[in-house]
Design a protein around this motif. Structure first.
Motif, PDB file in Angstrom:
ATOM      1  N   ALA A  21      37.605   4.773 -25.108  1.00  0.00           N
ATOM      2  CA  ALA A  21      38.897   4.826 -25.799  1.00  0.00           C
ATOM      3  C   ALA A  21      38.987   3.759 -26.876  1.00  0.00           C
ATOM      4  O   ALA A  21      39.495   4.007 -27.981  1.00  0.00           O
ATOM      5  CB  ALA A  21      40.027   4.655 -24.790  1.00  0.00           C
ATOM      6  N   LEU A  30      40.767   8.840 -30.268  1.00  0.00           N
ATOM      7  CA  LEU A  30      40.866   9.349 -28.903  1.00  0.00           C
ATOM      8  C   LEU A  30      41.921   8.586 -28.110  1.00  0.00           C
ATOM      9  O   LEU A  30      42.669   9.174 -27.319  1.00  0.00           O
ATOM     10  CB  LEU A  30      39.513   9.250 -28.193  1.00  0.00           C
ATOM     11  N   HIS A  75      36.778  15.065 -22.563  1.00  0.00           N
ATOM     12  CA  HIS A  75      36.507  15.087 -23.999  1.00  0.00           C
ATOM     13  C   HIS A  75      35.044  14.795 -24.272  1.00  0.00           C
ATOM     14  O   HIS A  75      34.400  15.484 -25.079  1.00  0.00           O
ATOM     15  CB  HIS A  75      37.379  14.070 -24.746  1.00  0.00           C
ATOM     16  N   TYR A  76      34.508  13.770 -23.612  1.00  0.00           N
ATOM     17  CA  TYR A  76      33.104  13.429 -23.859  1.00  0.00           C
ATOM     18  C   TYR A  76      32.182  14.575 -23.479  1.00  0.00           C
ATOM     19  O   TYR A  76      31.284  14.942 -24.238  1.00  0.00           O
ATOM     20  CB  TYR A  76      32.703  12.175 -23.080  1.00  0.00           C
ATOM     21  N   TYR A  92      36.815   4.471 -30.002  1.00  0.00           N
ATOM     22  CA  TYR A  92      37.277   5.585 -30.826  1.00  0.00           C
ATOM     23  C   TYR A  92      38.813   5.631 -30.802  1.00  0.00           C
ATOM     24  O   TYR A  92      39.411   6.317 -29.960  1.00  0.00           O
ATOM     25  CB  TYR A  92      36.684   6.886 -30.322  1.00  0.00           C
ATOM     26  N   TYR A 119      44.676  10.254 -25.842  1.00  0.00           N
ATOM     27  CA  TYR A 119      44.442  10.238 -24.390  1.00  0.00           C
ATOM     28  C   TYR A 119      44.770   8.924 -23.709  1.00  0.00           C
ATOM     29  O   TYR A 119      44.794   8.874 -22.475  1.00  0.00           O
ATOM     30  CB  TYR A 119      42.970  10.569 -24.107  1.00  0.00           C
ATOM     31  N   LEU A 147      39.541  11.590 -20.948  1.00  0.00           N
ATOM     32  CA  LEU A 147      38.473  11.035 -21.782  1.00  0.00           C
ATOM     33  C   LEU A 147      37.106  11.556 -21.346  1.00  0.00           C
ATOM     34  O   LEU A 147      36.252  11.861 -22.187  1.00  0.00           O
ATOM     35  CB  LEU A 147      38.507   9.502 -21.721  1.00  0.00           C
ATOM     36  N   GLY A 166      32.688  15.179 -27.158  1.00  0.00           N
ATOM     37  CA  GLY A 166      32.223  13.884 -27.642  1.00  0.00           C
ATOM     38  C   GLY A 166      30.722  13.772 -27.811  1.00  0.00           C
ATOM     39  O   GLY A 166      30.244  13.251 -28.819  1.00  0.00           O
TER      40      GLY A 166
END
Length: 286
Positions: A45, A51, A65-66, A48, A55, A62, A70
Motif C-alpha cells: 500500500a 492503491l 489486487h496483487y 503504491y 484499499y 490488497l 498487480g
C-alpha cells in the motif's frame, strides 16, 4: 572439492530433493508460497499510493489486487514486519515485558499491543517477536537486512550486501538434513535449497524482484539437483548462486564466480528445469 560435496546430496538422496516441489506446494516452511500469509500488504500500500487511496491497509483487498492485477502490471510484492504479524503469532507477552511504558498506557491486551506496534512502535524502533518459529525466522531476516542495507543503497549494493553476508555467515549443511530458509537464518547452515530460499526472502524484504531457480549443477565431475536464484535489476535478469560462492571453510570467505552473471553464463554448468516465484507459482519444465 566443496562444489562436489554440495551436489552429492542430490545423488544420494534424490527423493528428498525432489520433494522440494511437493513439500513447497503444500505450503511447507517457506511461507512466501502462493498464499497471503507473508504478503507485505503494508509495504504494498505504501509503495503504491494509488492503491492505498482505494484499499487503505485492507490485507484481503490488497492481496486480491496483487494476485489479479498487480503482478501482471509489474508491481512488486514485499515482506515487512507489520504485515506478517497477527494476533495469533505476535508474542504480546514479550512485547509487554520489553515495553513497560507501552503497557502503562495501553495495558496488556494482545490486539491493542499489536496495533500499537503497527501504528507507532515500528517507527520507534521497538523490537518484536513471534510465537511461530517460521514468522520469527522472517523477523530475524528483517533484522539482518536492516543491519546490512539502507535506503541510500542501490539495488546492486543491497544484493552484494546480502550475498556477502550469507557467504560470511552461513555454512553448507553436510548432514544434508537442513533444507529451509529457517535453518539458514536460525542455525546458519543449510543445503542449496535453504540458501536459495533465504536469498529470495532477503530480496523480498529489501524490495528486489527475485525467484528461486531449480535444476541441475555440474562441477566438471558430477551432476546433481541444485537450486539458485535470479534477480531483476533495471529490467535486466541476473543469475546468482550464493551456495557455490560460499567457500568459507576453504579459506575463501566469499567469491563472485556465480554473482550477478547472465542466465546464459550460468547455463555453462547450471541447467534450469523449473522456477518458483513467491506468491505466484512453481513452474516445472516437461
Amino acid at each position: 572439492m566443496k562444489l562436489l560435496k554440495k551436489i552429492v546430496i542430490a545423488l544420494s538422496t534424490v527423493f528428498i530433493v525432489v520433494s522440494f516441489y511437493s513439500t513447497t506446494s503444500m505450503a511447507g516452511e517457506y511461507i512466501l508460497f502462493e498464499n497471503p500469509e507473508g504478503f507485505g500488504y503494508y509495504s504494498y500500500a505504501e509503495m503504491y499510493p494509488d492503491l492505498y487511496q482505494v484499499y487503505g491497509y485492507d490485507k484481503d483487498l490488497l492481496w486480491n489486487h496483487y494476485v489479479n492485477n498487480g503482478y501482471s502490471e509489474g508491481r512488486l510484492a514485499m515482506v515487512d514486519r507489520r504485515s506478517i504479524l497477527t494476533v495469533e503469532n505476535f508474542d504480546a507477552e514479550r512485547y509487554a515485558s520489553d515495553n513497560p511504558d507501552v503497557v502503562a498506557v495501553f495495558g496488556t491486551d494482545p490486539y491493542t499491543l499489536l496495533m500499537h506496534y503497527k501504528n507507532s512502535g515500528y517507527l520507534e524502533g521497538r523490537k518484536v517477536y513471534s510465537t511461530d518459529v517460521r514468522i520469527q525466522g522472517v523477523l530475524d531476516t528483517c533484522d539482518v537486512a536492516d543491519l546490512i542495507t539502507n535506503a541510500s543503497m542501490t539495488d546492486m549494493d543491497k544484493i552484494k550486501a546480502v550475498h556477502d553476508w550469507m557467504c560470511y555467515n552461513l555454512t553448507y549443511d553436510y548432514t544434508y538434513s537442513k533444507y529451509s530458509y529457517l535453518n539458514a537464518i536460525s542455525e546458519h547452515t543449510a543445503v542449496c535449497q535453504g540458501y536459495a530460499e533465504l536469498f529470495d526472502l532477503f530480496m523480498h524484504i529489501v524490495g528486489i524482484e527475485s525467484k528461486i531457480v531449480t535444476g541441475y549443477g555440474n562441477n566438471g565431475q558430477q551432476t546433481g539437483l541444485h537450486a539458485w536464484n535470479e534477480v531483476i535489476v533495471n529490467g535486466i535478469t541476473y543469475a546468482i548462486d550464493v551456495t557455490w560462492d560460499d567457500l568459507g571453510e576453504y579459506g575463501i570467505p566469499v567469491r563472485y564466480t556465480y554473482y550477478m552473471i547472465s542466465p546464459r553464463q550460468i547455463a555453462a554448468d547450471h541447467w534450469e528445469d523449473g522456477y518458483y516465484i513467491a506468491y505466484r507459482y512453481i513452474h516445472i519444465n516437461g
